[in-house]
Design an enzyme around this catalytic site. Structure first.
Site, mmCIF file in Angstrom:
data_model
loop_
_atom_site.group_PDB
_atom_site.id
_atom_site.type_symbol
_atom_site.label_atom_id
_atom_site.label_comp_id
_atom_site.label_asym_id
_atom_site.label_seq_id
_atom_site.Cartn_x
_atom_site.Cartn_y
_atom_site.Cartn_z
ATOM 1 N N LYS A 50 33.253 -15.270 -19.256
ATOM 2 C CA LYS A 50 33.462 -14.164 -18.407
ATOM 3 C C LYS A 50 35.050 -13.687 -18.191
ATOM 4 O O LYS A 50 35.273 -12.612 -18.073
ATOM 5 C CB LYS A 50 33.142 -14.790 -16.905
ATOM 6 C CG LYS A 50 31.294 -14.957 -16.632
ATOM 7 C CD LYS A 50 30.834 -15.645 -15.610
ATOM 8 C CE LYS A 50 29.388 -15.708 -15.862
ATOM 9 N NZ LYS A 50 28.794 -16.352 -14.845
ATOM 10 N N GLN A 94 30.412 -20.118 -9.940
ATOM 11 C CA GLN A 94 29.601 -20.541 -10.949
ATOM 12 C C GLN A 94 28.794 -21.504 -10.462
ATOM 13 O O GLN A 94 29.072 -22.816 -9.858
ATOM 14 C CB GLN A 94 30.466 -21.059 -12.107
ATOM 15 C CG GLN A 94 29.637 -21.480 -13.306
ATOM 16 C CD GLN A 94 28.972 -19.934 -13.687
ATOM 17 O OE1 GLN A 94 29.714 -19.138 -14.063
ATOM 18 N NE2 GLN A 94 27.748 -20.469 -14.288
ATOM 19 N N ASP A 117 27.758 -11.177 -7.960
ATOM 20 C CA ASP A 117 26.324 -11.716 -8.513
ATOM 21 C C ASP A 117 25.260 -11.154 -7.950
ATOM 22 O O ASP A 117 23.889 -11.566 -8.402
ATOM 23 C CB ASP A 117 26.352 -13.202 -8.535
ATOM 24 C CG ASP A 117 26.673 -14.054 -9.877
ATOM 25 O OD1 ASP A 117 26.747 -13.457 -10.888
ATOM 26 O OD2 ASP A 117 27.232 -15.168 -9.466
#
Ligand code: NAD
Length: 279
Positions: A50, A94, A117
């Site tokens: 990422k 994460q 997200d």
């Protein structure tokens, strides 16, 4: 017959180039905070990828690597700080978090405008009614891969195997938004092979290596393999038995090089969207 391979690497590279060009053209300043707790090796690989994608696109990435013993209060405090930080447009925590931390509470603490997200309840609800700013990265990436085949979703039989909140359910919703006739299968589904064989578009998000076999696939179908499974020999494989299914399907995604890179590309896109919303 041999299926066309859907090249997720090339398609994701094109999306990232678009994002990079858009940022440069509109002189945007975009920042993404990535929070990682503990030292899970798979999470570390994802976070590094990422960060690399951010660098390519011209997005500033801020990494917060916290020790495994971080408390819930400390993590929530960091989320509050990032919510208030004007340089941070997107916040990504994460997952999975270490067991003693409450993932749901952490996600709910992220400002919905920075929830790149799209896991926050309010963003999930907005996806349900089709009024959204962000789509969850993996299902959105799968849609791009389906679009790349030229196969229209409208009116088609679409079968999603898996009903998780981050992949299966939103995937079904996106197919429905495009007027697919959608069936969601799960561990309690009867006659799974028969249901799958109806699919013009089959999406596997199970988390079991080689779960989808050739007898479960309609000739010519589009097969999207979301699974990422690590075998004992260290190799990655998907949920679809690639060698035999590619003899039956019309289109198929490989693992690696299919859905995985798309997830990251869609994250980049969401981060730019977040920056625009905040400005
Ligand atoms: P999950 O474990 O939360 O969900 C798995 C789903 O599979 C469940 O809904 C379950 O009902 C279903 N299932 C399990 N056994 C089944 C069976 N025998 N028959 C039918 N259905 C069955 O997993 P998830 O988070 O949705 O992830 C699924 C896979 O996708 C994993 O391999 C994960 O690593 C991968 N993944 C990949 C990406 C990516 O970027 N490519 C992103 C997220 C997840």
């Amino acid at each position: 017959m041999s299926a066309n391979i859907i090249d997720g690497k090339a398609i994701s590279a094109a999306v990232k180039e678009q994002v990079r060009d858009e940022i440069a053209r509109d002189k945007l300043t975009v920042g993404l905070a990535v929070v990682i707790v503990g030292d899970d090796p798979a999470s570390r690989v994802y976070v590094n990828n990422k960060k690399k994608a951010c660098e390519f696109c011209g997005i500033k990435s801020y990494e917060y690597a916290l020790p495994a013993e971080t408390t819930q209060e400390e993590l929530l405090e960091l989320v509050d700080t990032l919510n208030a930080d004007k340089n941070v447009n997107g916040i990504l925590v994460q997952l999975p978090l270490p067991k003693h931390l409450d993932e749901k509470a952490v996600i709910e603490r992220i400002s919905p405008n920075k929830d790149v997200d799209a896991f926050h309840e309010s963003n999930v609800g907005r996806i349900m009614i089709g009024n959204y700013s962000f789509l969850p990265c993996t299902p959105a990436g799968c849609m791009e891969l389906i679009h790349s085949t030229g196969v229209e979703v409208a009116g088609k039989e679409c079968v999603v195997i898996g009903r998780s909140n981050i992949v299966g359910k939103p995937m079904a919703m996106l197919l429905l938004h495009e007027n697919g006739t959608v069936t969601v299968c799960h561990s309690k589904t009867h006659d799974l092979a028969e249901v799958c064989r109806r699919a013009d578009i089959l999406v596997a998000a199970v988390g079991r290596p080689n779960f989808v076999t050739a007898d479960m696939v309609k000739p010519g179908a589009v097969v999207i393999d979301v699974g990422i499974n690590r075998l004992d020999n260290g190799k990655l494989c998907g949920d679809v038995k690639f060698d035999e299914v590619s003899e039956v399907a019309g289109w198929i995604t490989p693992v690696p090089g299919g859905v995985g890179p798309m997830t990251i590309a869609m994250l980049m896109r969401n981060t730019v969207t977040a920056a625009r919303i905040q400005k």
